[in-house]
Design an enzyme around this catalytic site. Structure first.
Site, PDB file in Angstrom:
ATOM      1  N   HIS A 225      35.094  13.477 -34.695  1.00 46.97           N
ATOM      2  CA  HIS A 225      35.077  15.102 -34.734  1.00 46.97           C
ATOM      3  C   HIS A 225      34.978  15.755 -33.688  1.00 46.97           C
ATOM      4  O   HIS A 225      35.770  16.649 -33.393  1.00 46.97           O
ATOM      5  CB  HIS A 225      34.118  15.427 -36.019  1.00 46.97           C
ATOM      6  CG  HIS A 225      34.412  15.256 -37.429  1.00 46.97           C
ATOM      7  ND1 HIS A 225      33.406  14.781 -38.275  1.00 46.97           N
ATOM      8  CD2 HIS A 225      35.568  14.944 -38.094  1.00 46.97           C
ATOM      9  CE1 HIS A 225      34.247  14.678 -39.354  1.00 46.97           C
ATOM     10  NE2 HIS A 225      35.411  14.675 -39.320  1.00 46.97           N
ATOM     11  N   CYS A 529      52.039  12.755 -36.425  1.00 45.13           N
ATOM     12  CA  CYS A 529      51.174  14.116 -36.557  1.00 45.13           C
ATOM     13  C   CYS A 529      49.592  13.825 -36.120  1.00 45.13           C
ATOM     14  O   CYS A 529      48.816  14.691 -36.397  1.00 45.13           O
ATOM     15  CB  CYS A 529      51.210  14.623 -37.883  1.00 45.13           C
ATOM     16  SG  CYS A 529      50.528  13.598 -39.115  1.00 45.13           S
TER      17      CYS A 529
END
Length: 597
Positions: A225, A529
Site C-alpha cells: 500500500h 492496469c
C-alpha cells in the site's frame, strides 16, 4: 537502532517510484517514543508499526495491567474498560473516515478499509476477554491485537498484510486512551526524507509531497500500500532498504529511487545539484498534457485508474484518454449491507459520465482476502490470497455479481453514447468456464466483457480464453505474486515480487502476442492496469512487448506520458528485448535505464 551508518555509506533497496531527493532524514514517530516508561506502552510500541519489535509478547503486555494471581476485576471495571476502548476505537475510526473523505483512489480505499478494521467486533470482543483477565485497557488492546496478528501471520498471504494496519490502529487507540498525539508522521520544519520501518497506509495517504521529498522503508514490497500510494502522490519511494535503521534522525541523505540506493551524508554540492536537476526534470514532465504518443507519432492509449466519482472526474480534467480500471470495491467495503441498486447506479453513472465519449473499464468486485465483504458470508481462510476472492465470490453469492452487472448496465443506459455498452472485466478468473460464464452474463445485459490476467493459468493458455471475451487487462501486482510464488507484502521477498521479473514480462508478451492474433481472426485489446504501468521505464518495455494500453494512477499520467513522448516504438521493442534477455529484475531494470540514457 543498530550502529549508526558512516558518511558515504550506501544502503540498497528496491525502488518503486523513480526520483532523486536530498535532505534531512525524518523517522516516523514510533509509539514507544510517546511514553517509553509506561508498561503497556512498551507492548503497544512493540506491536504497532515497528518491525524491530514486531514479535512482541502479548502476554507480557497483559501482565502490565494485571497478574495471573490477581483477583478478577468486577463487571463494572470490565464494562468501564470496554467502553473506554470502544470510544477510543470509534474516535480513531472517525479520523480515518475524515481522511478518506478528503482522499481519492487507493488512498481512500485503504483509509476506509482501516476505519472498518477499527470498528471490528472481533477485535473489541478479544479486548473484553483480556479485560476480564485483569488487564488494563491499554494492555488489553495490545494483547488482543497481538492475538489477531499471530493468527494473521499463521494464515499468511493477504491476511498477513493486515498486521501492519492492525498494529498501527492499536498504537492510535492506545495513544487516544492516554490522551497523547497519534503516532505517525513527524512534523517537518523543512522538506526532508521520510524513513520508516514499515509505513502504515493511514500515514502514507496523508503525506504532503511539498514536504516529503521521498519515502524509504526498511521493509515492505514493491506492490505494498505504501508503494501504491506513493506512486499516486508522485513521491519517490524505496522499500526493502535493509540496514536503514542505522540512519539517525536528522542525517542528511541522498535517495536515488531509480537506482534503489540511499547515500548517507553525501557530498553536499553534488548531491544537491543532482536532486535539483531531477526535480526540474520531474516538474517539466508534470506539465505534459497529452495526448499520449511516442516520438515517432505512434498513438498510445494512456488511461487512468480510479476508485470513485471524484477520482474519475479528476482524471477527466487531465490528460487521461479514458479509464482503464475503475475499482468498485469502495462502494462495498465500508458497508454492513449491500448497496442498493439505485446507489450502485448513481456511483457507476458518475464514473461513466466523466468520460462520455471514451473507454471506461469497470472491474467487478475484487473482494475477498484483505478486502472481505461483511454481507457475503466470507469466512476466515488458511490461505486467503489463494482463496475466495474476485470472481470466486460467486461461490458464496452468485446474485451479488448479477446485481452489480444489472446496475452497471442501467448506468450505461442512463449515460448513453459511448457508455451504452460499458466495458466490464472480472478479477481472478482462472478457468475457461469462468470466462465463458462471465461473458454470457455480461452480453445478456448489453455489456462488453473482458477478464483480468492475473492468474498464471490464463496467461499460459490465453488462446483458450480469447474466443469468449472482447478484451484483456493484465493485473501485474497479483500476476507477479502468483508467478513468483511470493507474498507481495513480504519484505524478505521484495526482489521476487518486482514487476521487472523477466518471467513475468515473458508471460505478458505471450498474452499480447496471442491477443493480437486471436483464434477467430480478431485483434483483441490487451492492456496493463497494474502498478507496473506507472513506472515510466517499464511502461516503455510494456509497449515494446505489444500491450495496447496502459492504465495508471492519475498522478503518474504526466510522468509516463512525457517518458513515452521521448522514445519510438522501435526503441520500446529494443528495451523489451533487453529486459527479456536479463536474468533478474534488477538486471532488467538497470539495463533498460542504461539504454534509455
Amino acid at each position: 537502532m543498530t550502529q549508526q551508518s558512516k558518511a558515504g555509506a550506501v544502503i540498497r533497496g528496491t525502488g518503486v517510484v523513480a526520483g532523486l531527493a536530498h535532505g534531512p532524514a525524518r523517522w516516523v514517530v514510533r509509539p514507544e517514543a510517546l511514553d517509553p516508561a509506561a508498561g503497556s506502552a512498551g507492548g503497544a510500541s512493540a506491536g504497532a508499526g515497528t518491525a524491530e519489535g514486531g514479535s512482541s509478547d502479548a502476554g507480557s503486555a497483559a501482565e502490565a495491567g494485571g497478574s495471573a494471581g490477581a483477583p478478577a476485576p468486577d463487571e463494572r471495571e470490565v464494562e468501564r474498560g470496554r467502553e473506554r476502548f470502544a470510544a477510543a476505537a470509534a474516535t480513531v475510526a472517525r479520523r480515518l473516515d475524515q481522511r478518506a473523505a478528503l482522499a481519492t483512489g487507493v488512498s481512500a480505499e485503504v483509509l476506509t478499509a482501516n476505519a472498518v478494521l477499527a470498528r471490528d467486533r472481533g477485535w473489541a470482543k478479544e479486548v473484553t476477554k483480556e479485560l476480564k483477565k485483569g488487564a488494563a485497557v491499554e494492555a488489553a488492546a495490545v494483547a488482543a491485537t497481538e492475538s489477531f496478528a499471530a493468527k494473521f501471520a499463521k494464515i499468511g498471504g493477504r491476511q498477513a498484510e493486515r498486521i501492519t494496519d492492525l498494529r498501527d490502529l492499536c498504537a492510535r487507540v492506545v495513544a487516544e486512551l492516554r490522551g497523547l498525539p497519534e503516532p505517525g508522521i513527524p512534523a517537518f520544519d523543512e522538506p526532508g526524507i521520510l524513513l520508516a520501518d514499515d509505513l502504515a497506509p493511514a500515514d502514507t495517504a496523508g503525506l504532503d509531497p511539498a514536504l516529503v521529498l521521498a519515502i524509504v522503508c526498511e521493509h515492505g514490497g514493491p506492490t505494498s500500500h505504501t508503494a501504491i500510494i506513493a506512486r499516486q502522490l508522485g513521491i519517490p519511494c524505496m522499500v526493502a532498504a535493509d540496514g536503514l535503521s542505522a540512519v539517525a534522525d536528522g542525517t542528511r541523505v541522498l535517495v536515488d529511487a531509480a537506482a534503489g540506493t540511499v547515500t548517507v551524508e553525501p557530498e553536499e554540492g553534488p548531491a544537491a545539484a543532482a536532486a535539483e536537476a531531477d526535480r526540474r526534470h520531474r516538474a517539466a514532465a508534470a506539465t505534459w498534457t497529452g495526448p499520449a504518443a511516442l516520438a515517432d507519432g505512434h498513438a498510445v492509449s494512456l488511461l487512468a485508474n480510479v476508485q470513485d466519482g471524484d477520482g474519475a472526474e479528476a482524471a477527466g480534467a487531465g490528460p487521461a484518454a479514458g479509464i482503464g480500471l475503475f475499482r468498485t470495491e469502495l462502494a462495498f467495503l465500508d458497508r454492513a449491507d449491500e448497496p442498493t441498486h439505485a446507489e450502485q447506479v448513481a456511483l457507476y453513472a458518475r464514473v461513466l459520465g466523466a468520460f462520455p465519449d471514451s473507454r471506461v473499464v469497470t472491474r467487478t468486485l475484487d473482494a475477498g482476502s484483505d478486502k472481505p465483504l461483511a454481507f457475503a458470508g466470507m469466512t476466515e481462510e488458511d490461505n486467503p490470497a489463494l482463496g475466495v476472492r474476485g470472481i470466486r465470490v460467486d461461490l458464496l453469492d452468485r446474485g451479488l455479481l448479477d446485481r452489480q452487472l444489472d446496475a452497471l448496465a442501467a448506468a450505461g443506459r442512463q449515460v448513453g453514447g459511448a457508455q451504452s455498452s460499458p466495458w466490464v472485466m472480472a478479477p481472478m478468473v482462472a478457468t475457461v468456464d469462468e470466462a465463458r460464464d462471465f461473458a454470457d452474463r455480461c452480453r445478456s445485459r448489453g455489456l462488453t466483457p473482458g477478464i483480468m490476467v492475473e492468474v498464471p493459468s490464463v496467461a499460459v493458455a490465453v488462446d483458450r480464453f480469447l474466443p469468449h471475451v472482447d478484451f484483456l487487462s493484465v493485473g501485474t501486482n497479483d500476476l507477479t505474486q502468483y508467478v513468483m510464488a511470493a507474498d507481495r507484502m513480504s519484505p524478505d521477498l521484495a526482489a521476487l515480487t518486482d514487476p521487472w521479473q523477466p518471467a513475468v514480462l515473458r508471460l505478458i508478451r505471450t498474452v499480447a502476442d496471442a491477443a493480437r492474433r486471436a483464434p477467430d481472426g480478431r485483434s483483441i485489446p490487451a492492456g496493463v492496469c497494474g502498478e507496473a504501468a506507472a513506472d515510466p521505464d517499464l511502461a516503455c518495455v510494456l509497449l515494446g512487448l505489444g500491450v495496447t494500453s496502459l492504465s495508471v494512477a492519475t498522478a503518474a499520467l504526466p510522468h509516463v506520458g512525457a517518458a513515452l513522448a521521448g522514445v519510438t516504438l522501435e526503441q520500446c521493442r529494443e528495451f523489451a528485448r533487453i529486459a527479456l534477455d536479463s536474468d533478474t529484475a534488477r538486471d532488467a531494470r538497470d539495463a533498460v535505464r542504461a539504454a534509455r540514457g
